[in-house]
Scaffold this motif. Structure first.
Motif, PDB file in Angstrom:
ATOM      1  N   GLU A   1       0.954  -1.007   0.047  1.00 17.90           N
ATOM      2  CA  GLU A   1       0.161   0.550  -0.169  1.00 17.90           C
ATOM      3  C   GLU A   1       0.798   1.109   0.298  1.00 17.90           C
ATOM      4  O   GLU A   1       0.922   2.729  -0.170  1.00 17.90           O
ATOM      5  N   LEU A   2       1.892   1.403   0.147  1.00 12.64           N
ATOM      6  CA  LEU A   2       2.446   2.532  -0.044  1.00 12.64           C
ATOM      7  C   LEU A   2       3.961   2.039  -0.688  1.00 12.64           C
ATOM      8  O   LEU A   2       4.265   1.274  -1.013  1.00 12.64           O
ATOM      9  N   ASP A   3       4.609   3.156  -1.602  1.00 13.50           N
ATOM     10  CA  ASP A   3       5.565   3.364  -2.898  1.00 13.50           C
ATOM     11  C   ASP A   3       6.669   3.666  -1.683  1.00 13.50           C
ATOM     12  O   ASP A   3       6.379   4.551  -0.536  1.00 13.50           O
ATOM     13  N   GLU A   4       8.188   3.493  -2.448  1.00 14.63           N
ATOM     14  CA  GLU A   4       8.989   4.144  -2.151  1.00 14.63           C
ATOM     15  C   GLU A   4       9.638   4.266  -1.083  1.00 14.63           C
ATOM     16  O   GLU A   4       9.880   4.577   0.572  1.00 14.63           O
ATOM     17  N   LEU A   5       9.494   2.436  -0.391  1.00 16.62           N
ATOM     18  CA  LEU A   5       9.956   2.120   1.396  1.00 16.62           C
ATOM     19  C   LEU A   5      11.285   1.257   0.823  1.00 16.62           C
ATOM     20  O   LEU A   5      11.301   1.036  -0.047  1.00 16.62           O
ATOM     21  N   ARG A   6      11.938   0.979   1.508  1.00 15.05           N
ATOM     22  CA  ARG A   6      13.293   0.399   1.619  1.00 15.05           C
ATOM     23  C   ARG A   6      13.319  -0.343   2.552  1.00 15.05           C
ATOM     24  O   ARG A   6      12.931   0.437   4.176  1.00 15.05           O
ATOM     25  N   VAL A   7      13.069  -1.688   2.729  1.00 17.10           N
ATOM     26  CA  VAL A   7      13.876  -2.294   3.910  1.00 17.10           C
ATOM     27  C   VAL A   7      15.338  -2.335   4.246  1.00 17.10           C
ATOM     28  O   VAL A   7      15.461  -3.223   3.144  1.00 17.10           O
ATOM     29  N   ASN A   8      15.278  -1.997   5.216  1.00 16.28           N
ATOM     30  CA  ASN A   8      17.185  -2.006   5.927  1.00 16.28           C
ATOM     31  C   ASN A   8      17.383  -3.525   6.345  1.00 16.28           C
ATOM     32  O   ASN A   8      16.408  -3.758   6.769  1.00 16.28           O
ATOM     33  N   GLY A   9      18.427  -4.044   5.943  1.00 16.07           N
ATOM     34  CA  GLY A   9      19.329  -5.018   6.068  1.00 16.07           C
ATOM     35  C   GLY A   9      18.669  -6.445   5.427  1.00 16.07           C
ATOM     36  O   GLY A   9      17.282  -6.085   5.110  1.00 16.07           O
ATOM     37  N   SER A  10      19.770  -7.632   5.462  1.00 14.57           N
ATOM     38  CA  SER A  10      18.615  -8.699   4.529  1.00 14.57           C
ATOM     39  C   SER A  10      17.676  -8.782   4.947  1.00 14.57           C
ATOM     40  O   SER A  10      16.857  -9.412   6.095  1.00 14.57           O
ATOM     41  N   MET A  11      17.212  -9.570   3.558  1.00 11.99           N
ATOM     42  CA  MET A  11      16.142 -10.460   3.899  1.00 11.99           C
ATOM     43  C   MET A  11      16.506 -12.102   3.886  1.00 11.99           C
ATOM     44  O   MET A  11      15.575 -12.655   4.633  1.00 11.99           O
ATOM     45  N   LYS A  12      17.626 -12.443   3.757  1.00 15.81           N
ATOM     46  CA  LYS A  12      18.480 -13.921   4.030  1.00 15.81           C
ATOM     47  C   LYS A  12      17.846 -13.844   4.584  1.00 15.81           C
ATOM     48  O   LYS A  12      18.260 -15.211   5.986  1.00 15.81           O
ATOM     49  N   SER A  13      18.785 -13.680   6.101  1.00 18.79           N
ATOM     50  CA  SER A  13      19.587 -13.490   6.847  1.00 18.79           C
ATOM     51  C   SER A  13      19.324 -12.412   8.025  1.00 18.79           C
ATOM     52  O   SER A  13      19.928 -11.639   8.018  1.00 18.79           O
ATOM     53  N   ARG A  14      18.136 -12.965   8.539  1.00 20.56           N
ATOM     54  CA  ARG A  14      17.469 -11.417   8.571  1.00 20.56           C
ATOM     55  C   ARG A  14      16.367 -13.005  10.581  1.00 20.56           C
ATOM     56  O   ARG A  14      16.146 -13.612  10.404  1.00 20.56           O
ATOM     57  N   LEU A  15      16.356 -12.013  11.699  1.00 16.25           N
ATOM     58  CA  LEU A  15      15.347 -12.069  13.033  1.00 16.25           C
ATOM     59  C   LEU A  15      14.163 -12.270  12.380  1.00 16.25           C
ATOM     60  O   LEU A  15      13.974 -11.118  11.573  1.00 16.25           O
ATOM     61  N   PRO A  16      13.084 -13.252  12.784  1.00 13.08           N
ATOM     62  CA  PRO A  16      12.170 -13.831  12.236  1.00 13.08           C
ATOM     63  C   PRO A  16      11.174 -12.128  12.843  1.00 13.08           C
ATOM     64  O   PRO A  16      10.836 -11.404  12.286  1.00 13.08           O
TER      65      PRO A  16
ATOM     66  N   ILE B   1       0.710   3.126   7.324  1.00 13.18           N
ATOM     67  CA  ILE B   1      -0.009   3.338   5.722  1.00 13.18           C
ATOM     68  C   ILE B   1      -0.858   4.725   6.482  1.00 13.18           C
ATOM     69  O   ILE B   1      -0.207   5.826   5.217  1.00 13.18           O
ATOM     70  N   GLY B   2      -1.777   4.974   6.578  1.00 13.54           N
ATOM     71  CA  GLY B   2      -2.417   6.122   6.794  1.00 13.54           C
ATOM     72  C   GLY B   2      -1.217   7.325   7.091  1.00 13.54           C
ATOM     73  O   GLY B   2      -1.786   8.714   6.584  1.00 13.54           O
ATOM     74  N   LYS B   3      -1.234   6.881   8.025  1.00 10.10           N
ATOM     75  CA  LYS B   3      -0.082   8.534   8.665  1.00 10.10           C
ATOM     76  C   LYS B   3       0.927   8.916   7.653  1.00 10.10           C
ATOM     77  O   LYS B   3       1.204   9.961   7.015  1.00 10.10           O
ATOM     78  N   VAL B   4       1.861   7.907   6.542  1.00  9.32           N
ATOM     79  CA  VAL B   4       2.265   8.151   5.666  1.00  9.32           C
ATOM     80  C   VAL B   4       1.967   8.806   4.564  1.00  9.32           C
ATOM     81  O   VAL B   4       2.274   9.344   4.099  1.00  9.32           O
ATOM     82  N   LYS B   5       0.771   8.084   4.546  1.00  8.52           N
ATOM     83  CA  LYS B   5       0.237   8.861   3.073  1.00  8.52           C
ATOM     84  C   LYS B   5       0.033  10.857   3.146  1.00  8.52           C
ATOM     85  O   LYS B   5      -0.050  11.236   2.658  1.00  8.52           O
ATOM     86  N   LYS B   6      -0.861  10.567   4.316  1.00  5.13           N
ATOM     87  CA  LYS B   6      -1.469  11.899   5.414  1.00  5.13           C
ATOM     88  C   LYS B   6      -0.030  13.163   5.308  1.00  5.13           C
ATOM     89  O   LYS B   6       0.142  13.943   4.900  1.00  5.13           O
ATOM     90  N   LEU B   7       0.865  11.970   5.122  1.00  7.46           N
ATOM     91  CA  LEU B   7       2.270  13.322   5.675  1.00  7.46           C
ATOM     92  C   LEU B   7       2.952  13.308   4.220  1.00  7.46           C
ATOM     93  O   LEU B   7       3.373  14.722   3.600  1.00  7.46           O
ATOM     94  N   ARG B   8       3.221  12.184   3.774  1.00  8.55           N
ATOM     95  CA  ARG B   8       3.308  12.477   2.034  1.00  8.55           C
ATOM     96  C   ARG B   8       2.374  13.146   0.944  1.00  8.55           C
ATOM     97  O   ARG B   8       2.859  14.747   0.803  1.00  8.55           O
ATOM     98  N   GLU B   9       0.928  13.893   1.420  1.00  6.35           N
ATOM     99  CA  GLU B   9       0.245  14.680   0.886  1.00  6.35           C
ATOM    100  C   GLU B   9       0.887  15.904   1.136  1.00  6.35           C
ATOM    101  O   GLU B   9       0.736  17.088   0.885  1.00  6.35           O
ATOM    102  N   MET B  10       1.223  16.731   2.072  1.00  9.68           N
ATOM    103  CA  MET B  10       1.391  17.186   2.652  1.00  9.68           C
ATOM    104  C   MET B  10       3.180  17.782   2.266  1.00  9.68           C
ATOM    105  O   MET B  10       4.324  19.114   2.880  1.00  9.68           O
ATOM    106  N   SER B  11       3.570  16.635   1.382  1.00  8.34           N
ATOM    107  CA  SER B  11       5.094  17.368   1.242  1.00  8.34           C
ATOM    108  C   SER B  11       5.656  17.403   0.042  1.00  8.34           C
ATOM    109  O   SER B  11       4.973  16.513  -1.290  1.00  8.34           O
ATOM    110  N   PRO B  12       5.912  18.949  -1.172  1.00  5.92           N
ATOM    111  CA  PRO B  12       5.947  19.559  -2.225  1.00  5.92           C
ATOM    112  C   PRO B  12       7.054  17.775  -2.266  1.00  5.92           C
ATOM    113  O   PRO B  12       7.095  18.071  -3.999  1.00  5.92           O
ATOM    114  N   LEU B  13       8.152  18.067  -2.174  1.00  7.61           N
ATOM    115  CA  LEU B  13       9.474  17.419  -2.694  1.00  7.61           C
ATOM    116  C   LEU B  13       8.542  15.440  -3.678  1.00  7.61           C
ATOM    117  O   LEU B  13       8.922  14.967  -3.912  1.00  7.61           O
TER     118      LEU B  13
END
Ligand code: PLP
Length: 407
Positions: A286-301, A377-389
């Motif tokens: 539901e959100l674009d421009e997300l980056r998951v930090n850290g390994s997806m293969k070798s990661r704490l569950p 999801i709701g809050k990120v969308k709202k904050l982005r609505e206010m972001s000129p960038l």
């Protein structure tokens, strides 16, 4: 069950005490209050018996063959200090070089800094974009002056699980000691000091649903026998390695927490993985421009560390106050410096500031995950609505090409 607010999702910082742990501890505050070092009466013997049983359980959890290899401490900060300073001091005639990584906890990094001031040399290995250290880099860094390699089992911010078994093969073959700060990975990912050739390991109870202020350092007794200089002088408790009256209720609670992990750890890891993926997939869908930090293969569950572009981290934290999480700015104390762990992985300041660490634990439910997903999801969308960038980005403007007016 009704959701309790704020929803606790900061289980890398600490975990609530499991009710079964509390129940096991309680008698040791009242009737069974003896000093484990009192040899002359039943109060002491009862305490001593509980401590010795605890040693066995904790040894079993980490694959140690001898319960005497468990040295109780006040927690992992002390264990890390004792491992590094103790080994450096004891073996100072043999060498002066220590190898570690740039993403270790401050308990390791600051200890290394102090050792450097005392004339020791420390190599800080870099990590890749997933936060993982390359075992070949460990091999290349070892010299004939190297005493110890210290690499954490799992990172407390991004959850990356390091290749300890591979590193252990190298250190053993080269005759160098291996310490691992195993705090975050214990009971969640495989860890076995025998199979992985680990010579020293730090563990703390409050990250495994035990009480705060108690932990241990595993110190190998054979093949090789590890020696260290005690950092606390006194009554010679803990085989001369750590003086001080033992925290018997804490140790009993630590052991109960370990016992629960021995029995339930594997099933719990599956559950945590399922909850983590439920949250990750919802956010990604539901959100674009997300980056998951850290390994997806070798990661704490239970770890999900995400950067939300075009969102100011502190504003997001304020907006999601219903959830107790950590941000990429606040991890290192109260300062607003971006996380050094994310930095080391090549994450820029903006993305580091906008990162949130979700630490999912034993008592989280699917219902809570869904609530948190909806909220974020709701809050990120709202904050982005206010972001000129964000608006410019959506219009297809290449932000790196924009000439910003100077002030
Ligand atoms: N090492 C790691 C990786 C940690 O996450 C922590 C806890 O924040 C520590 C060490 C310190 O443990 P303690 O709080 O028991 O001193």
């Amino acid at each position: 069950m009704a959701i309790q607010f704020p929803i606790y999702m900061d289980n890398h910082a600490t975990t609530p005490v499991d009710p079964r742990v509390l129940e096991a501890m309680l008698p040791y505050f009242s009737g069974k209050f003896g000093n484990a070092a009192s040899r002359s009466h039943a109060y002491g013997w009862t305490a001593e018996e509980a401590v010795s049983k605890a040693r066995e359980t904790i040894a079993k959890l980490i694959g140690a063959s001898n319960p005497k290899e468990i040295v109780f401490t006040s927690g992992a900060t002390e264990s890390d200090n004792l491992a590094l300073k103790g080994v450096a001091e004891f073996y100072k005639e043999k060498g002066n070089h220590i190898i570690t990584t740039v993403v270790e906890h401050k308990a390791i990094l600051d200890t290394c800094k102090r050792l450097e001031k005392q004339g020791y040399e420390v190599t800080y290995l870099n990590v890749d974009k997933d936060g993982l250290v390359d075992p070949d880099d460990v091999a290349k860094a070892i010299t004939d002056r190297t005493l110890l390699v210290s690499v954490m089992l799992a990172n407390n911010e991004v959850g990356s699980v390091q290749p300890i078994a591979e590193i252990g093969k190298i250190t053993r073959a080269r005759g160098v000691l291996l310490h691992s700060d195993a705090v975050q990975g214990i009971g969640k990912v495989p860890f076995d000091v025998e199979k992985m050739n680990v010579d020293l390991a730090s563990v703390t109870a409050h990250k495994i649903y035990g009480p705060k202020g108690v932990g241990c350092l595993y110190v190998r007794r054979s093949k090789p026998r590890v020696r260290l200089t005690a950092q606390m002088d006194g009554g010679g408790h803990e085989f001369g390695m750590r003086s001080g009256t033992l925290n018997v209720p804490g140790i009993v609670g630590f052991a109960k927490a370990a016992e629960i992990l021995i029995q339930e750890g594997e099933a719990e890891s599956h559950k945590l993985f399922g909850l983590r993926e439920r949250l990750r997939l919802r956010l990604m869908k539901e959100l674009d421009e997300l980056r998951v930090n850290g390994s997806m293969k070798s990661r704490l569950p239970g770890n999900l560390n995400v950067s939300f572009s075009f969102v100011e981290g502190e504003a997001l934290m304020m907006a999601i106050k219903d959830v107790a999480v950590s941000s990429g700015s606040a991890c290192t104390s109260a300062s607003l410096e971006p996380s050094y762990v994310l930095h080391a992985m090549g994450v820029g300041d903006d993305l580091a500031h906008s990162s949130i660490r979700f630490g999912i634990g034993r008592f989280n439910t699917e219902e809570e995950i869904d609530y948190v997903a909806d909220l974020v999801i709701g809050k990120v969308k709202k904050l982005r609505e206010m972001s000129p960038l964000y608006e410019m980005f959506k219009e297809g403007i290449d932000l790196s090409s924009v000439q910003w007016a100077a002030h």
